[in-house]
Write an enzyme that holds these catalytic residues in place. Structure first.
Site, short mmCIF file in Angstrom:
data_model
loop_
_atom_site.label_atom_id
_atom_site.label_comp_id
_atom_site.label_asym_id
_atom_site.label_seq_id
_atom_site.Cartn_x
_atom_site.Cartn_y
_atom_site.Cartn_z
N ASP A 170 0.82 -1.21 0.00
CA ASP A 170 0.00 0.00 0.00
C ASP A 170 0.86 1.28 0.00
OD1 ASP A 170 -2.28 1.48 0.08
OD2 ASP A 170 -2.75 1.09 2.19
N GLU A 277 -3.45 -0.46 -8.15
CA GLU A 277 -4.33 0.63 -7.72
C GLU A 277 -3.56 1.94 -7.83
OE1 GLU A 277 -6.99 0.16 -4.43
OE2 GLU A 277 -6.41 2.07 -3.55
#
Ligand SMILES: [Zn+2]
Length: 498
Positions: A170, A277
């Site tokens: 992330d 992402e």
């Protein structure tokens, strides 16, 4: 031997010292593997043919002849080597590609939450992203990609989970970090190009804007692609007029170049399919529907195959508490974002800082028809500290006082409106009242924001002051830990369409 016989045999010989996690029993041919819990630690136990058992590092407890086979019973530690062997035997222990399915990320800062997370996902058709940690979080928890992934997989094994799950590196900011996460086997990468997003554009005058704009390579080429183009989105028509377009190009073009560069690297480097992402949530600029449209059209034009897009949505998104802002206004603007995603297709919208945003979930999920990703992390940590408050109030009081001392320093990297004067004075609370602190936004944020300081602080002898004791309490009261945490994550998941 079959599963039932293994269970009976183990409980007869070792049941007084170890608790066996029954769902964890897995077999391959005549070899059995499962997790047990002792006084201080968990172990992988193997009942396996001698040659298989030899590959695992651990301690042989028995060797005997069973059904004509030489069998060893071995207690092994939950380390990377043993896990790598297990992942080869049981491929369901490997994280996988999610793609366009409803998904939900459960960041686990302590690395012991996965079984509880999985219990929350049971029966719901939502793809769990169980290993999810940002570079910033790992610096604060003193963990690394490998540890984050391994802990999640051990959790899957303990819970007997054989379904798919994701592993999200992330808020990765550069190729070096991407490479490290890819090397460790992550399957999802969240690129954060915020260092390349131009800020303060609004404060510039026209001359300054023009000067800056002229510095952007290919600005005319990009401008020609979009200028005065109209896009029908839902009931509305979005138009790239010159002024807005130039501001958008100014804000995002460097960031998009960086994303393209990172994507090109990953595509060549990562051999298996991966989820990508793009996150522009951690910037001061709220992403307008027009900017959203520009970002995806540019990414698609430049051949970036991405699955998720995280925007900075309207409102005040703070850690570990409800949404702050006008929910109706958010809903109106979000319906445009959702309409864009539906029109263009091929990706889903992602919500970061998703912990405890209960008023937003139904809107987010319905508008996207369930095709969305949500990330949470801090809320699991808060549930864990809540269990500490329930089971060891004295320890919680120490943590709380320490957090108060460190809050001013730790809040710097967050967007917060926390007011410490609204946190009840802890000396005036009975032990039983401590748990109520976890229902109040200010005291939630106090513990949320300071997690890095709490986990890292050591005494003069170099021993952790809180970390080891937190693990010990959660180990001792594991059933309470799993129950509280899974119930809390369930509250999140139940608001989503699946
Ligand atoms: Zn984020």
């Amino acid at each position: 031997m079959n599963k039932g016989e293994i269970l009976r045999y183990f409980n007869k010989c070792y049941g007084n010292k170890y608790k066996l996690y029954t769902p964890s029993i897995k077999s391959e041919k005549d070899n059995y593997f499962f997790i047990v819990k002792g006084n201080k630690e968990k172990y992988l136990v193997i009942f396996a043919k001698i040659d298989v058992s030899r590959e695992f590092s651990g301690k042989v407890l028995e060797e005997q002849k069973l059904d004509g086979n030489e069998i060893a019973i071995k207690f092994c530690s939950l380390n990377h080597h043993n896990l790598s062997l297990l992942r080869k035997i049981f491929p369901f222990l490997n994280p996988s590609f999610c793609g366009l399915r409803p998904s939900f990320g459960t960041g686990d800062r302590l690395g012991i939450a996965t079984p509880a997370h999985l219990q929350a996902f049971a029966g719901k058709n939502i793809f769990p992203v169980l290993a999810q940690q940002s570079v910033r979080e790992m610096a604060r928890t003193e963990r690394n990609w490998q540890k984050v992934l391994d802990d999640a997989i051990w959790g899957c094994f303990e819970e007997g989970y054989e379904g798919p799950f994701g592993a999200d590196a992330d808020h990765v900011k550069n190729i070096k970090e991407l490479k490290e996460a890819a090397d460790c086997g992550f399957t999802m990468f969240t690129l954060d190009p915020s260092d390349f997003i131009s800020k303060d554009i609004e404060e510039l005058n026209e001359q300054e804007l023009n000067q800056l704009y002229n510095k952007i390579s290919k600005n005319k080429k990009i401008e020609n692609l979009y200028l005065n183009k109209k896009f029908k989105v839902g009931e509305q028509e979005l138009i790239f007029d010159e002024k807005l377009l130039r501001k958008i190009i100014l804000t995002y073009s460097e960031a998009l170049n960086h994303v393209v560069e990172c994507y090109e690297f990953l595509k060549d480097y990562k051999k298996e399919k991966f989820d990508l992402e793009i996150s522009v949530d951690e910037t001061p600029t709220v992403t307008s529907p027009l900017a959203h449209l520009f970002i995806i059209l540019e990414l698609q034009r430049r051949g970036v195959d991405f699955q998720n897009l995280a925007l900075h949505f309207l409102g005040d998104w703070q850690k570990g508490i409800e949404y702050i802002g006008d929910v109706k206004q958010f809903a109106r603007e979000f319906s445009l974002h959702a309409a864009i995603a539906k029109n263009i297709e091929g990706y889903k919208l992602s919500l970061h800082t998703g912990s405890d945003k209960f008023s937003i979930y139904p809107i987010f999920s319905q508008e996207t028809e369930g095709l969305c990703h949500i990330k949470t992390a801090g809320t699991s940590w808060l549930e864990e500290v809540k269990v500490v408050a329930m089971k060891d109030p004295a320890l919680y009081r120490e943590i709380h006082r320490f957090a108060l001392e460190n809050f001013a320093k730790d809040r710097a990297s967050y967007n917060l409106t926390t007011d410490l004067s609204r946190v009840p004075k802890i000396d005036k609370l009975s032990d039983g009242q401590l748990v109520d602190l976890f229902n109040k936004p200010d005291s939630r944020q106090l513990i949320h924001i300071t997690y890095g300081s709490i986990l890292k602080v050591k005494d003069n002898e170099g021993k952790y002051i809180f970390k080891d004791r937190i693990y010990k309490i959660l180990f001792k009261y594991e059933e309470d830990h799993y129950r509280e945490l899974s119930n809390h994550i369930k509250r999140h998941l139940e608001l989503l369409i699946r």
